[in-house]
Design a protein around this motif. Structure first.
Motif, mmCIF file in Angstrom:
data_model
loop_
_atom_site.group_PDB
_atom_site.id
_atom_site.type_symbol
_atom_site.label_atom_id
_atom_site.label_comp_id
_atom_site.label_asym_id
_atom_site.label_seq_id
_atom_site.Cartn_x
_atom_site.Cartn_y
_atom_site.Cartn_z
ATOM 1 N N ILE A 251 9.437 -28.939 -15.794
ATOM 2 C CA ILE A 251 9.745 -27.646 -16.396
ATOM 3 C C ILE A 251 10.828 -26.943 -15.588
ATOM 4 C CG2 ILE A 251 8.803 -25.404 -17.072
ATOM 5 C CD1 ILE A 251 6.100 -26.756 -17.417
ATOM 6 N N PHE A 252 11.938 -26.663 -16.264
ATOM 7 C CA PHE A 252 13.074 -25.976 -15.657
ATOM 8 C C PHE A 252 13.007 -24.486 -16.000
ATOM 9 C CE2 PHE A 252 14.565 -30.377 -16.441
ATOM 10 C CZ PHE A 252 14.937 -30.725 -15.150
ATOM 11 N N PRO A 253 13.865 -23.669 -15.421
ATOM 12 C CA PRO A 253 13.873 -22.246 -15.774
ATOM 13 C C PRO A 253 14.090 -22.040 -17.274
ATOM 14 C CG PRO A 253 15.180 -22.617 -13.797
ATOM 15 C CD PRO A 253 14.824 -23.966 -14.337
ATOM 16 N N VAL A 282 5.749 -30.808 -12.825
ATOM 17 C CA VAL A 282 6.597 -30.242 -11.778
ATOM 18 C C VAL A 282 7.433 -29.110 -12.355
ATOM 19 C CG1 VAL A 282 8.470 -30.665 -10.146
ATOM 20 C CG2 VAL A 282 6.715 -32.412 -10.491
ATOM 21 N N LEU A 283 7.370 -27.942 -11.702
ATOM 22 C CA LEU A 283 8.253 -26.820 -12.029
ATOM 23 C C LEU A 283 9.396 -26.856 -11.026
ATOM 24 C CD1 LEU A 283 5.544 -26.093 -13.401
ATOM 25 C CD2 LEU A 283 6.011 -23.705 -12.861
ATOM 26 N N THR A 284 10.631 -26.896 -11.510
ATOM 27 C CA THR A 284 11.741 -27.096 -10.575
ATOM 28 C C THR A 284 13.015 -26.397 -11.022
ATOM 29 O OG1 THR A 284 12.936 -28.805 -9.324
ATOM 30 C CG2 THR A 284 12.571 -29.230 -11.666
ATOM 31 N N GLU A 295 7.689 -15.706 -9.812
ATOM 32 C CA GLU A 295 7.135 -14.806 -10.830
ATOM 33 C C GLU A 295 6.225 -15.553 -11.797
ATOM 34 O OE1 GLU A 295 7.261 -11.469 -11.201
ATOM 35 O OE2 GLU A 295 8.194 -11.476 -9.224
ATOM 36 N N ILE A 296 6.662 -16.714 -12.240
ATOM 37 C CA ILE A 296 5.843 -17.526 -13.152
ATOM 38 C C ILE A 296 4.520 -17.903 -12.492
ATOM 39 C CG2 ILE A 296 5.662 -19.807 -14.217
ATOM 40 C CD1 ILE A 296 7.309 -18.134 -15.949
ATOM 41 N N ASP A 297 4.608 -18.340 -11.242
ATOM 42 C CA ASP A 297 3.411 -18.772 -10.519
ATOM 43 C C ASP A 297 2.441 -17.610 -10.334
ATOM 44 O OD1 ASP A 297 1.916 -20.780 -9.031
ATOM 45 O OD2 ASP A 297 2.479 -19.660 -7.228
ATOM 46 N N ALA A 308 -5.600 -23.311 -12.483
ATOM 47 C CA ALA A 308 -4.411 -23.570 -13.294
ATOM 48 C C ALA A 308 -3.200 -23.839 -12.401
ATOM 49 C CB ALA A 308 -4.137 -22.381 -14.211
ATOM 50 N N GLN A 309 -3.072 -23.093 -11.314
ATOM 51 C CA GLN A 309 -1.952 -23.303 -10.392
ATOM 52 C C GLN A 309 -2.002 -24.693 -9.754
ATOM 53 O OE1 GLN A 309 -2.843 -19.628 -8.153
ATOM 54 N NE2 GLN A 309 -0.679 -19.069 -8.408
#
Length: 451
Positions: A251-253, A282-284, A295-297, A308-309
């Motif tokens: 997941i990208f911005p 992966v959030l990257t 902020e998302i986290d 969830a995290q």
């Protein structure tokens, strides 16, 4: 100008009945759907986030299906010039055009008269998703798990776009195929990068899968790298297709759409029945986007909790590590599915509750009545938050919903005051960062969060 196009790609022969249903008629809903999706494909690569602007530029476009004894042809009337080179249609565009014909015809005929089909039942919905993907030939038995789902915004900054290419390149070097929403921005970048990685590895069977749906394809026309396109009936079946077809998620911005996708995924991974089902997430992004993920986290932690995290890892400015995590995840998924007897190519054993499958109609009544409260079960809260963000997406890019907003004003999102404050903060950040509309477009919010 008229052009005649022969089939190319995965299009099968059509019956006389199917052609008759698609004959030109201003009153034919099926024909208009086919025309709109075809125009979006012919505009492949266009930087757009509104179907209104696309259709206003090509009001004189038309398309006819011509039945012949040996098959079908398409007659294009005043098609966009960019779909042609020296008068000949681009091969990739030609393939995608017949993918539209395949999916629109198949969906219109297949399920109308099946007596035992009940689309209120989760298992029946999953079988429909499988059937659509199988008919499009995207469920390929020849491969071990290697499909990475890439989500992210269509409106991202240049350095973020270049980063998505770098990640795609590293994944391509490791033989990983890419599946995205098929549009611009973070949907195009990973495919473009992976194409170079695959070329260096002499991988001539690389797959660039695009999953879309009729109400969004015109606002996010397929990019030119997509070589397998599938049009699902609605956003919920599209999201299910992503996670049953894919083996890992990057997941990208992005904006509201990316938040919707993440909430959908987490809501499913939080289900007790999926506790042992591996899915690398992966959030990257580049170092400049670190605050976005912070902020998302925080939002996920305060709404869905630490569990969830724990379902994802945040990696900043390290494309190689992202690709390595995905490659490692493929091996784990292969081992898990072998041990459970699940398919490598469609995750039948992944449990998806019906609240994530039923289509949500984003209108003012439905949005205002969404229950958003901290006392809800986490999976139910994730499902309703997903619906709220989906309504924002629809109000931003989908023509019918945009018209609703013009007529009746913004959607009103209600709920727990603390939760509403958090949601408003996140959405406001998307606005400030320019993630709601393409650069140069003034954004007028289609929503009002009542705090």
């Amino acid at each position: 100008m008229r052009k005649y196009i022969s089939p190319r790609g995965s299009m099968e022969l059509m019956s006389q009945f199917e052609v008759k249903r698609l004959k030109h008629s201003a009153s034919s809903e099926l024909y208009q759907l086919f025309r709109r999706c075809s125009l979006a494909v012919l505009c492949a690569g266009l930087q757009s986030d509104s179907d209104e602007s696309l259709f206003s530029l090509h009001q004189d476009f038309d398309i006819h299906v011509i039945q012949q004894a040996r098959g079908v042809k398409l007659e294009l009337v005043n098609p966009p010039a960019k779909a042609f080179v020296d008068g000949k249609i681009i091969a990739g565009t030609q393939e995608l055009l017949f993918s539209v014909l395949r999916d629109i015809v198949y969906l219109s005929n297949k399920y109308d008269n099946i007596k035992n089909l009940d689309l209120n039942k989760p298992f029946h919905i999953t079988n429909v998703v499988f059937d659509i993907l199988r008919n499009a030939h995207v469920i390929a038995k020849r491969h071990s798990p290697n499909i990475v789902i890439c989500w992210g915004g269509h409106s991202i900054k240049q350095h973020e776009y270049l980063y998505t290419k770098d990640v795609g390149y590293q994944m391509g070097l490791r033989g990983l195929d890419i599946c995205t929403g098929c549009g611009p921005g973070a949907m195009k970048g990973p495919m473009k990068g992976a194409a170079i990685g695959h070329a260096k590895q002499r991988n001539y069977q690389a797959r660039y899968i695009g999953l879309t749906e009729p109400s969004i394809i015109a606002s996010e026309p397929p990019n030119q790298i997509v070589n397998e396109l599938v049009i699902l009936p609605d956003i919920e079946k599209r999201l299910e297709a992503f996670i049953r077809l894919g083996h890992g998620v990057v997941i990208f911005p992005g904006g509201a759409g990316t938040a919707e996708e993440l909430l959908y995924l987490l809501g499913i991974l939080l289900a007790p029945k999926n506790k042992n089902n591996p899915m690398p997430v992966v959030l990257t992004g580049p170092k400049e986007s670190a605050d976005y993920f912070t902020e998302i986290d925080k939002f996920i932690g305060r709404t869905l909790g630490a569990e969830a995290q724990s379902k994802y890892k945040i990696v900043i400015d390290n494309p190689k590590e992202v690709a390595q995590l995905m490659a490692k995840g493929m091996a784990e998924i292969k081992q898990y599915r072998r041990s459970t007897g699940d398919s490598y190519h469609f995750a039948w054993e992944l449990h998806i509750d019906g609240q994530f499958q039923q289509p949500f109609n984003p209108n003012h009544k439905n949005v205002s009545e969404l229950l958003l409260d901290f006392n809800m079960e986490k999976s139910e809260l994730a499902a309703n938050l997903r619906r709220a963000f989906s309504a924002v997406v629809a109000g931003n890019v989908k023509g019918e919903t945009i018209q609703l907003i013009k007529e009746h004003g913004p959607f009103h999102i209600n709920g727990d005051k603390k939760l509403m404050a958090m949601m408003d903060k996140l959405l406001s950040a998307f606005v400030v960062q320019g993630r709601m509309k393409l650069p140069g477009s003034k954004y007028i919010p289609c929503y009002q969060v009542n705090k």
